[in-house]
Motif scaffolding. Structure first.
Motif, short mmCIF file in Angstrom:
data_model
loop_
_atom_site.label_atom_id
_atom_site.label_comp_id
_atom_site.label_asym_id
_atom_site.label_seq_id
_atom_site.Cartn_x
_atom_site.Cartn_y
_atom_site.Cartn_z
N SER A 126 0.82 -1.21 0.00
CA SER A 126 0.00 0.00 0.00
C SER A 126 0.86 1.27 0.00
N SER A 152 0.67 -11.92 8.87
CA SER A 152 -0.69 -11.89 8.32
C SER A 152 -1.47 -13.12 8.75
N ASP A 208 -10.95 -12.95 0.76
CA ASP A 208 -9.95 -11.99 0.28
C ASP A 208 -10.17 -10.60 0.90
N ILE A 209 -10.18 -10.54 2.21
CA ILE A 209 -10.43 -9.30 2.95
C ILE A 209 -9.11 -8.53 3.08
N PRO A 210 -9.11 -7.23 2.81
CA PRO A 210 -7.85 -6.47 2.89
C PRO A 210 -7.38 -6.27 4.33
N LEU A 250 -8.62 -5.95 10.18
CA LEU A 250 -9.11 -7.00 9.30
C LEU A 250 -10.60 -7.08 9.57
N SER A 264 -3.93 -8.60 1.48
CA SER A 264 -5.25 -9.14 1.83
C SER A 264 -5.12 -10.60 2.22
N THR A 265 -6.21 -11.14 2.77
CA THR A 265 -6.20 -12.55 3.19
C THR A 265 -6.12 -13.50 2.01
#
Length: 301
Positions: A126, A152, A208-210, A250, A264-265
């Motif tokens: 990012s 992560s 796919d959560i950032p 998250l 992301s996840t």
């Protein structure tokens, strides 16, 4: 001077004046940085405030053009990045994040980047560029990339437990047996509960959560962590006396880490969670074979 000293967290009068003397009114980077600092101090959205400030800057520069003052062309500013992976120079829009560039380079790189090294410092994808930089996209098999992967993965484990068992507390203990031993206070880690937690982690991966990076006044972060029961981190933040603290979210779960996380996840798909002794063993991907986790080994006392 005193108001700005409190607002921007600069206690030295000379340093404060030096900061203001270096501000270039026509610099997009300086304008955006100053706007974000003001927004953080005021408790408002820093990115939205920076965007408004840059729009005002563009309007100011257009006004100067109308008065025939010679200025730098600012309509579509770009910066040049040297990419060590490809050995080439790449022009990107000023202020753009390196995540977009990573998706464009993915096919040429032969891997899916998880973080990036900017001027030899590991940063999240990012990261936004305003000046020329030397960059290197990093895979999960790289030492720094693997650490970002594990951090992560730990946040995904914490999020899964918070969703399924809100009253339980996760304690990451130490590395052992090709994994990371952890205990869950207030929860019996049976085969069924561990399978349920792992299944929730799989759902997080599929969604796919950032992982969203934030920076806020430390007092606000302390209150946020108190509400989540992160007592150890609350004690840490109350002793280091930093004015601002970076943390990740998250979904609606917040936590802080010493280093960057994946975008992301969806980037974190190779892992295993099993019962181990009186807790659980979390295994990440094997850097030598990133499509699978390493086999656990017995390490009794």
């Amino acid at each position: 001077i005193d108001i700005n000293r409190m607002t921007f967290g600069v206690h030295s009068r000379k340093r404060l004046m030096d900061n203001f003397s270096r501000i270039d009114i026509e610099s997009a980077e300086a304008t955006a940085d100053l706007a974000r600092r003001y927004a953080l101090a005021a408790g408002i959205n820093p990115e939205a405030t920076a965007a408004q400030a840059l729009a005002r800057l563009q309007g100011y520069l257009r006004g100067k053009r109308r008065h025939h003052i010679k200025i730098r062309h600012m309509t579509t500013p770009t910066v040049t990045l040297h990419c060590n992976n490809t050995g080439t120079d790449i022009s990107v829009a000023q202020g753009s994040s390196l995540y977009q560039l990573s998706t464009e380079l993915r096919d040429n790189l032969g891997f899916d980047p998880i973080c990036v090294r900017v001027n030899n410092k590991t940063e999240p994808l990012s990261y936004r560029v305003y000046n020329p930089k030397t960059i290197e996209m990093l895979p999960p098999t790289h030492d720094s990339g693997n650490r970002a992967y594990v951090r992560s993965l730990c946040m995904m484990l914490y999020c899964a437990i918070r969703r399924l068992y809100p009253e339980a507390k996760l304690k990451m203990m130490h590395s052992i047996s090709h994994g990371y031993f952890c205990r869950v206070i207030g929860l019996e880690t049976t085969e069924d509960t561990v399978r349920a937690i792992e299944a929730e982690m799989r759902r997080l991966h599929q969604a796919d959560i950032p992982f969203v990076l934030h920076e806020a006044p430390t007092e606000q972060v302390i209150e946020l962590f108190k509400a989540q029961g992160l007592d150890d981190k609350v004690r840490l933040l109350t002793t280091i006396h930093d004015l601002y603290t970076k943390y990740y979210t998250l979904g609606d779960i917040a936590d802080s880490y010493y280093g960057c996380l994946a975008p992301s996840t969806g980037h974190i798909g190779v892992f295993a969670l099993t019962t181990y002794k009186d807790g659980m063993l979390l295994r990440s991907l094997d850097p030598s074979n990133p499509t699978q986790t390493p086999e656990p080994i017995v390490q009794d006392k």
